[in-house]
Design a protein around this motif. Sequence first.
Motif, PDB file in Angstrom:
ATOM      1  N   ASP A 205      -0.128  19.333  -2.450  1.00 52.21           N
ATOM      2  CA  ASP A 205       0.839  18.299  -2.035  1.00 52.21           C
ATOM      3  C   ASP A 205       1.151  17.260  -3.114  1.00 52.21           C
ATOM      4  OD1 ASP A 205       0.706  19.569   0.428  1.00 52.21           O
ATOM      5  OD2 ASP A 205      -0.913  18.254   1.112  1.00 52.21           O
ATOM      6  N   ARG A 206       0.733  17.476  -4.336  1.00 49.95           N
ATOM      7  CA  ARG A 206       1.067  16.500  -5.381  1.00 49.95           C
ATOM      8  C   ARG A 206       1.575  17.300  -6.579  1.00 49.95           C
ATOM      9  NH1 ARG A 206      -3.539  11.821  -4.943  1.00 49.95           N
ATOM     10  NH2 ARG A 206      -2.353  10.984  -6.688  1.00 49.95           N
ATOM     11  N   PRO A 207       2.877  17.548  -6.607  1.00 51.91           N
ATOM     12  CA  PRO A 207       3.414  18.528  -7.562  1.00 51.91           C
ATOM     13  C   PRO A 207       3.233  18.173  -9.037  1.00 51.91           C
ATOM     14  CG  PRO A 207       5.180  17.358  -6.416  1.00 51.91           C
ATOM     15  CD  PRO A 207       3.913  17.003  -5.719  1.00 51.91           C
ATOM     16  N   PHE A 208       3.083  16.880  -9.347  1.00 55.05           N
ATOM     17  CA  PHE A 208       3.000  16.514 -10.767  1.00 55.05           C
ATOM     18  C   PHE A 208       1.615  15.987 -11.159  1.00 55.05           C
ATOM     19  CE2 PHE A 208       7.348  15.059  -9.257  1.00 55.05           C
ATOM     20  CZ  PHE A 208       7.937  16.305  -9.456  1.00 55.05           C
ATOM     21  N   ASP A 209       0.680  16.011 -10.213  1.00 53.40           N
ATOM     22  CA  ASP A 209      -0.664  15.489 -10.513  1.00 53.40           C
ATOM     23  C   ASP A 209      -1.668  16.621 -10.660  1.00 53.40           C
ATOM     24  OD1 ASP A 209      -0.055  12.730 -10.435  1.00 53.40           O
ATOM     25  OD2 ASP A 209      -0.054  12.795  -8.243  1.00 53.40           O
ATOM     26  N   PHE A 210      -2.732  16.333 -11.386  1.00 49.99           N
ATOM     27  CA  PHE A 210      -3.798  17.320 -11.495  1.00 49.99           C
ATOM     28  C   PHE A 210      -5.156  16.629 -11.491  1.00 49.99           C
ATOM     29  CE2 PHE A 210      -3.332  16.167 -15.918  1.00 49.99           C
ATOM     30  CZ  PHE A 210      -1.958  16.178 -16.126  1.00 49.99           C
ATOM     31  N   SER A 211      -6.174  17.447 -11.269  1.00 48.41           N
ATOM     32  CA  SER A 211      -7.534  16.922 -11.181  1.00 48.41           C
ATOM     33  C   SER A 211      -8.453  17.972 -11.801  1.00 48.41           C
ATOM     34  CB  SER A 211      -7.890  16.729  -9.708  1.00 48.41           C
ATOM     35  OG  SER A 211      -9.281  16.827  -9.537  1.00 48.41           O
ATOM     36  N   PHE A 212      -9.459  17.507 -12.510  1.00 46.83           N
ATOM     37  CA  PHE A 212     -10.381  18.484 -13.115  1.00 46.83           C
ATOM     38  C   PHE A 212     -11.785  18.397 -12.533  1.00 46.83           C
ATOM     39  CE2 PHE A 212      -7.074  17.927 -16.444  1.00 46.83           C
ATOM     40  CZ  PHE A 212      -6.576  19.223 -16.395  1.00 46.83           C
ATOM     41  N   SER A 213     -11.968  17.562 -11.492  1.00 47.49           N
ATOM     42  CA  SER A 213     -13.338  17.432 -10.974  1.00 47.49           C
ATOM     43  C   SER A 213     -13.757  18.698 -10.229  1.00 47.49           C
ATOM     44  CB  SER A 213     -13.487  16.181 -10.108  1.00 47.49           C
ATOM     45  OG  SER A 213     -12.686  16.328  -8.973  1.00 47.49           O
ATOM     46  N   GLY A 214     -12.806  19.325  -9.501  1.00 43.43           N
ATOM     47  CA  GLY A 214     -13.121  20.576  -8.789  1.00 43.43           C
ATOM     48  C   GLY A 214     -13.504  21.668  -9.777  1.00 43.43           C
ATOM     49  N   LEU A 215     -12.783  21.725 -10.877  1.00 44.19           N
ATOM     50  CA  LEU A 215     -13.076  22.727 -11.911  1.00 44.19           C
ATOM     51  C   LEU A 215     -14.476  22.502 -12.484  1.00 44.19           C
ATOM     52  CD1 LEU A 215     -12.231  24.944 -14.008  1.00 44.19           C
ATOM     53  CD2 LEU A 215     -11.337  23.082 -15.421  1.00 44.19           C
ATOM     54  N   LYS A 216     -14.772  21.228 -12.766  1.00 36.17           N
ATOM     55  CA  LYS A 216     -16.091  20.899 -13.341  1.00 36.17           C
ATOM     56  C   LYS A 216     -17.220  21.335 -12.409  1.00 36.17           C
ATOM     57  CE  LYS A 216     -16.297  16.614 -14.079  1.00 36.17           C
ATOM     58  NZ  LYS A 216     -15.976  15.223 -14.320  1.00 36.17           N
ATOM     59  N   THR A 217     -17.089  20.961 -11.143  1.00 38.35           N
ATOM     60  CA  THR A 217     -18.129  21.322 -10.168  1.00 38.35           C
ATOM     61  C   THR A 217     -18.257  22.835 -10.091  1.00 38.35           C
ATOM     62  OG1 THR A 217     -17.354  19.423  -8.924  1.00 38.35           O
ATOM     63  CG2 THR A 217     -18.891  20.877  -7.797  1.00 38.35           C
ATOM     64  N   SER A 218     -17.111  23.496 -10.043  1.00 43.47           N
ATOM     65  CA  SER A 218     -17.114  24.940  -9.884  1.00 43.47           C
ATOM     66  C   SER A 218     -17.765  25.640 -11.102  1.00 43.47           C
ATOM     67  CB  SER A 218     -15.676  25.392  -9.669  1.00 43.47           C
ATOM     68  OG  SER A 218     -15.539  26.726  -9.925  1.00 43.47           O
ATOM     69  N   VAL A 219     -17.459  25.148 -12.303  1.00 45.82           N
ATOM     70  CA  VAL A 219     -18.053  25.757 -13.511  1.00 45.82           C
ATOM     71  C   VAL A 219     -19.569  25.540 -13.508  1.00 45.82           C
ATOM     72  CG1 VAL A 219     -18.196  25.629 -16.033  1.00 45.82           C
ATOM     73  CG2 VAL A 219     -15.962  25.522 -14.911  1.00 45.82           C
ATOM     74  N   ILE A 220     -19.969  24.327 -13.174  1.00 44.29           N
ATOM     75  CA  ILE A 220     -21.399  24.007 -13.202  1.00 44.29           C
ATOM     76  C   ILE A 220     -22.154  24.854 -12.167  1.00 44.29           C
ATOM     77  CG2 ILE A 220     -23.083  22.153 -12.731  1.00 44.29           C
ATOM     78  CD1 ILE A 220     -20.985  20.244 -14.080  1.00 44.29           C
ATOM     79  N   THR A 221     -21.593  24.936 -10.948  1.00 46.33           N
ATOM     80  CA  THR A 221     -22.236  25.740  -9.895  1.00 46.33           C
ATOM     81  C   THR A 221     -22.292  27.210 -10.320  1.00 46.33           C
ATOM     82  OG1 THR A 221     -21.098  24.283  -8.373  1.00 46.33           O
ATOM     83  CG2 THR A 221     -22.172  26.196  -7.405  1.00 46.33           C
ATOM     84  N   TYR A 222     -21.178  27.691 -10.866  1.00 46.55           N
ATOM     85  CA  TYR A 222     -21.111  29.100 -11.285  1.00 46.55           C
ATOM     86  C   TYR A 222     -22.175  29.402 -12.346  1.00 46.55           C
ATOM     87  CZ  TYR A 222     -19.560  33.342 -13.529  1.00 46.55           C
ATOM     88  OH  TYR A 222     -19.540  34.603 -14.069  1.00 46.55           O
TER      89      TYR A 222
END
Length: 336
Positions: A205-222
């Motif tokens: 729902d935010r076409p021009f925004d991004f976030s990298f916290s989900g990626l960080k958590t996902s990489v660390i968990t992986y």
Amino acid sequence: MSGPLILGIETSCDETGVAVLEGLEVRSSVLASQVEEHARFGGVVPEVAARAHVEAIRPLAHQALTRAGVHPDQLDAVAVTRGPGLSGALSVGYAYAKSFAYSLGKPLYGIDHMEGHLFAPRLSFPGYEPPAVVLLASGGHSQIVHVKAWGAYEILGGTIDDAAGEAFDKLARFMGLGFPGGPAIDADSVGGDPDAVKFPRAVRDRPFDFSFSGLKTSVITYLEKARENDSLPPRSDISASIQEAIVDVLIEKTFNAVEATGVEIVGAGGGVLANRRLREKLIERAESKGVGLFIPEPSLCLDNGAMIAGVAIEKLNQGAAPDALTLDVDPGMTLA
Ligand code: KG4
Ligand code: ZN
């Protein structure tokens, strides 16, 4: 002579950059990198940065003028980064520029660092003109900007948490790849499979925004799980997959902005634009969408004095008043 002679000084973070421009022609551009001084701490240490700028600035300014074959008296103006950035680091360049301008009786222009990144493509491509959508991705800031005219900016979106470069830096540190992380992941990803691990990308729902916290958590968990199970893929696959996730997000959001604004020009700047995969995929997407793409050479994407002098040229063209010498740095400066 093809335009005013400007001395440009950049000290907002961990590179001291000084350049001399004659109009849009870069007569000289020199850098003193502090990467090694910060590497042993795993990131930029503000006090170390300020001190290194103090040591580098005078000889570097001298070198830039000598290489350009320009005497200080010939300069039309002095341009310097006023913000955003580290307060102590900015203050070193700003104080130097102020005293330089004062003692020579030259006008001083305090420049927004991100406007420098935004303007940098023009130094490689004089035909780069607004209206444009510009992707700015550096270590401290990541934004998508609608450039309506030089000086008229609308920030359409940007990061909700870490800047893109910061995400590269933090993930590289977690993987033990060292600092700065962007170039380390870029190099490590060579030969890796970008589809090996599908890391998350979406901010709904935010076409021009991004976030990298989900990626960080996902990489660390992986990585933690894979280490436990002894099922780690080759490191290059992980680097390539992380890089792909960051690159895909930046491109997706940039082109959402292109569609929404209807512009036909995309510009890009900031250290992350030195990334090879990002450059490659931006070129592909721009070609498939039929829009013009202007990404400067990597040395002009990373912090440098030339981009700061470039913005001052535009300000001079527009008849903008110089800064009062009573002004100070603005570490929280914003484009709009
Ligand atoms: O614009 P910049 O030189 O300094 C700031 O204004 O922050 O950007 C530095 C950022 C760092 O986070 C660095 O890791 C990232 O740019 N960077 C890269 C690459 N080269 C530098 N990120 C991805 N790939 C690269 N090749
Ligand atoms: Zn920068």
